[in-house]
Design a protein around this motif. Structure first.
Motif, PDB file in Angstrom:
ATOM      1  N   ALA A 195      36.436  34.533  31.706  1.00  0.00           N
ATOM      2  CA  ALA A 195      36.301  33.097  31.461  1.00  0.00           C
ATOM      3  C   ALA A 195      37.010  32.272  32.526  1.00  0.00           C
ATOM      4  O   ALA A 195      36.493  31.252  32.991  1.00  0.00           O
ATOM      5  CB  ALA A 195      36.830  32.749  30.068  1.00  0.00           C
ATOM      6  N   GLU A 196      38.199  32.705  32.920  1.00  0.00           N
ATOM      7  CA  GLU A 196      38.957  31.925  33.894  1.00  0.00           C
ATOM      8  C   GLU A 196      38.338  31.975  35.294  1.00  0.00           C
ATOM      9  O   GLU A 196      38.612  31.121  36.141  1.00  0.00           O
ATOM     10  CB  GLU A 196      40.407  32.397  33.961  1.00  0.00           C
ATOM     11  CG  GLU A 196      40.611  33.844  34.377  1.00  0.00           C
ATOM     12  CD  GLU A 196      40.591  34.813  33.203  1.00  0.00           C
ATOM     13  OE1 GLU A 196      41.170  35.908  33.341  1.00  0.00           O
ATOM     14  OE2 GLU A 196      40.001  34.479  32.144  1.00  0.00           O
ATOM     15  N   PRO A 248      38.666  34.996  21.389  1.00  0.00           N
ATOM     16  CA  PRO A 248      38.337  36.203  22.145  1.00  0.00           C
ATOM     17  C   PRO A 248      36.946  36.730  21.804  1.00  0.00           C
ATOM     18  O   PRO A 248      36.461  36.591  20.682  1.00  0.00           O
ATOM     19  CB  PRO A 248      39.420  37.191  21.731  1.00  0.00           C
ATOM     20  CG  PRO A 248      40.546  36.336  21.251  1.00  0.00           C
ATOM     21  CD  PRO A 248      39.913  35.142  20.606  1.00  0.00           C
ATOM     22  N   GLY A 249      36.272  37.297  22.812  1.00  0.00           N
ATOM     23  CA  GLY A 249      34.955  37.877  22.608  1.00  0.00           C
ATOM     24  C   GLY A 249      34.110  37.784  23.862  1.00  0.00           C
ATOM     25  O   GLY A 249      34.571  37.323  24.913  1.00  0.00           O
ATOM     26  N   ALA A 264      39.403  36.371  26.825  1.00  0.00           N
ATOM     27  CA  ALA A 264      40.478  37.281  26.448  1.00  0.00           C
ATOM     28  C   ALA A 264      41.371  36.644  25.393  1.00  0.00           C
ATOM     29  O   ALA A 264      41.449  35.412  25.262  1.00  0.00           O
ATOM     30  CB  ALA A 264      41.296  37.660  27.676  1.00  0.00           C
ATOM     31  N   ASP A 265      42.046  37.524  24.639  1.00  0.00           N
ATOM     32  CA  ASP A 265      43.038  37.070  23.660  1.00  0.00           C
ATOM     33  C   ASP A 265      44.246  36.530  24.426  1.00  0.00           C
ATOM     34  O   ASP A 265      44.846  37.232  25.246  1.00  0.00           O
ATOM     35  CB  ASP A 265      43.437  38.241  22.771  1.00  0.00           C
ATOM     36  CG  ASP A 265      44.311  37.785  21.605  1.00  0.00           C
ATOM     37  OD1 ASP A 265      44.885  36.681  21.680  1.00  0.00           O
ATOM     38  OD2 ASP A 265      44.411  38.542  20.633  1.00  0.00           O
ATOM     39  N   GLU A 266      44.591  35.268  24.198  1.00  0.00           N
ATOM     40  CA  GLU A 266      45.695  34.652  24.934  1.00  0.00           C
ATOM     41  C   GLU A 266      47.017  35.364  24.694  1.00  0.00           C
ATOM     42  O   GLU A 266      47.923  35.303  25.519  1.00  0.00           O
ATOM     43  CB  GLU A 266      45.819  33.183  24.541  1.00  0.00           C
ATOM     44  CG  GLU A 266      44.619  32.344  24.975  1.00  0.00           C
ATOM     45  CD  GLU A 266      44.803  30.896  24.606  1.00  0.00           C
ATOM     46  OE1 GLU A 266      45.836  30.560  23.996  1.00  0.00           O
ATOM     47  OE2 GLU A 266      43.911  30.081  24.933  1.00  0.00           O
TER      48      GLU A 266
END
Length: 609
Positions: A225-226, A258-259, A605-607
């Motif tokens: 995502a980033e 997340p996903g 991602a899960d932060e």
């Protein structure tokens, strides 16, 4: 050595075209054109049915140019697998050759994309070899001559050239299914010659001389995502070359958890409709201290005054609301009264300069430059220092001779040295007209208005496309550097007509730019009136790098055969699979509408991970 036909055969035709006074004059028609056939019946023109091989004119004793054209082409297959192309020569309109002019012109090619001009020794045996093959060959039912198995060698200034002794015919090797001339009537062909080639050779010729097109897009299957906002699309073209383009990703539908999620995007393609601005020539775009600028020759004001536009993007420079700022007007005290031509912005020795040409009364155009003051704005007339003429090393003007002019100056850096390139002409409009020529000289980057070497002649308008109906031009030079090579574009033909076209000189970086023998001049123009539909006489182009990192060219052209209104245009320069610049990429070929929408999987991602 006989050719082993281990793959399907094809046919390459070489031909001249019929003269069409209003749309294809003798200077163009008398060049050699190429067409490809797979069956000997149907021929497809290469290079948009525009000439590819032009005969060099001859410089006469009075330093004027006598243009030449080709007629009655011939083809020979050589023992080393290359091809020898020969053509008889005449004056531009069929006149008798002047004394000392070559009666034949010769080219050698291996791959049908690059051609080496061959200078034959006086009285060499190649002419007799061709004559013998024609005399001894049997005449086909179509009236074309077929060569017999003669073989042998001929001598050029470059050494022996071996002629193949295979059974292929020299001028025609087509199936028994009709005359190539009648099959190629849609090409407006006049004299023709055809030879059988391997299918792969025809494939290569078509790929090189026909426009490239986008055929696919490559996107990573998964993107973090980033990294998504910075991930471009890779566009793939018909020759296997690529280009990276930014993507506007539609991220509004991505959940903040997340996903893995499917996301779509649209490839960004800058849009520059033609014409961008009417009544302007010689456009130059540049970025300076946070803003974009455009400066051109202003035909709408009879080429009087230098005007600058400024905006936040290249596209906005041509918006209707964008103002023009006069930075240098008529000034009788300075002798600036007419022909404010071809302004260019360059940084020389760390200082910004404007190079331009101007004339007083009587008319005598000369090259000048003026420096931008520290922290000055290019659109502010008070930000420029006093203009000064560019002088030879001995202090004389560039055009010191009676009846001479200098114009269209540009700047090149190479290996820590600085150079000026400009156009020079003597006796314009008289029987002693030399035509405009490109010269180069070294300059001191701290005092660029004073050359430190003697001028060196780089190019004269010897080819038919440079010298059409007396429009004897080599002008408008401008350079860019790519992959260790300097490319210098220039223009020839009618500067305010549809025959205007762009030629190309190049030299490896690190070479001595004052050694004219190190420069390679293409015989074929890279931009002409067939390059992009609806744009006639493209020329006097310059280069800039846009916000996406693409090399762009700005140029002027007309919008019809008949008009003489110069209009600005912009398009992207592509680099083919061999790293060579491609100038004929319009928007549809650059990016097919069917390829603009893309998709991928974005990984959030899960932060806390």
């Amino acid at each position: 050595m006989a050719v082993k036909w281990d793959s399907p055969a094809a046919y390459i035709m070489i031909y001249t075209r019929r003269v069409e006074e209003k749309t294809y004059p003798a200077g163009l028609a008398g060049s050699l054109h190429l067409a490809v056939s797979r069956d000997g019946r149907t021929y497809r023109a290469l290079n948009q049915n525009y000439g590819i091989l032009f005969v060099r004119g001859v410089v006469q004793a009075d330093n004027t140019i006598c243009p030449l054209r080709a007629a009655k082409p011939r083809i020979l297959r050589l023992k080393d697998g290359k091809y020898l192309i020969a053509a008889k020569t005449t004056g531009e309109n069929g006149e008798q050759l002047p004394e000392g002019a070559p009666g034949w012109a010769f080219w050698e090619t291996k791959d049908w994309d690059s051609f080496r001009e061959i200078n034959m020794e006086t009285g060499n045996s190649i002419i007799s070899a061709i004559s013998e093959r024609e005399k001894d060959g049997e005449t086909s039912k179509h009236g074309f001559e077929a060569g017999k198995k003669t073989g042998g060698a001929v001598r050029s200034t470059e050494g022996d050239i071996g002629i193949s002794d295979d059974a292929d015919r020299m001028n025609l090797d087509c199936p028994d299914n009709g005359s190539p001339l009648s099959a190629a009537n849609h090409l407006h062909a006049e004299d023709t010659a055809v030879i059988r080639v391997r299918s792969c050779e025809a494939d290569f010729a078509e790929q090189y001389w026909n426009p490239l097109r986008s055929v696919a897009v490559r996107i990573p299957e998964k993107i973090r995502a980033e990294e998504l906002p910075f991930t471009p699309a890779t566009v793939i073209y018909s020759d296997g070359s690529t280009d990276r383009k930014p993507v506007a990703w539609h991220t509004e539908c991505i959940p903040h958890k997340p996903g893995e999620y499917s996301v779509c995007g649209t490839i960004i393609q800058r849009h520059y409709p033609f014409p961008l601005a009417k009544g302007y020539g010689d456009p130059v775009l540049f970025f300076w201290e946070g803003h974009w600028y455009d400066i051109s020759t202003n035909d709408n004001l009879d080429d009087i005054g230098l005007y600058v536009r400024t905006a936040d993007s290249p596209e906005a420079l041509f918006a209707p609301e964008t103002r023009e700022h006069l930075i240098l007007g008529q000034d009788e005290a300075r002798g600036f009264l007419q022909s404010f031509w071809a302004p260019e912005f360059h940084v020389i020795g760390g200082q910004p300069y404007l190079l331009f040409a101007v004339s007083g009364t009587p008319w005598k155009v000369g090259c000048y430059l003026m420096r931008l003051k520290k922290h000055g704005c290019p659109a502010d007339p008070h930000s420029w220092e006093e203009p000064v003429p560019v002088l030879l090393r001995d202090g004389r003007p560039l055009a010191w001779k009676e009846g001479a002019i200098s114009l269209d100056m540009t700047y090149i850096e190479n290996s820590g040295r600085s150079y000026m390139v400009w156009s020079y002409r003597e006796h314009m409009g008289t029987p002693q007209d030399t035509g405009s020529m490109l010269y180069i000289a070294e300059t001191d980057s701290k005092r660029p208005w004073r050359l430190i070497s003697d001028p060196v002649l780089l190019s004269r308008p010897l080819y038919g496309w440079e010298n059409v109906r007396g429009t004897i031009n080599n002008e408008g030079p401008n350079a860019f550097v790519h992959d260790g090579r300097i490319y210098l574009c220039y223009s020839g033909g009618d500067a305010i007509g549809y025959t205007y076209a762009v030629g190309l000189l190049s030299i490896p970086c690190g070479e001595n730019l004052l050694d004219a023998s190190k420069w390679k001049k293409r015989c074929t123009p890279v931009m002409n009136f067939t390059t992009i539909s609806g744009e006639y006489g493209p020329g006097h182009n310059s280069f800039f790098v846009d916000e996406d990192g693409h090399l762009m060219t700005a140029y002027h052209a007309e919008d019809s055969y008949e008009h003489h209104l110069r209009c600005d245009g912009i398009r992207r320069i592509h680099f083919d699979i061999h790293g060579e610049p491609v100038f004929n990429m319009d928007e549809a070929h650059d990016l097919s509408p069917a390829l603009r929408e893309v998709h991928t999987t974005v990984c959030v991602a899960d932060e806390e991970a």
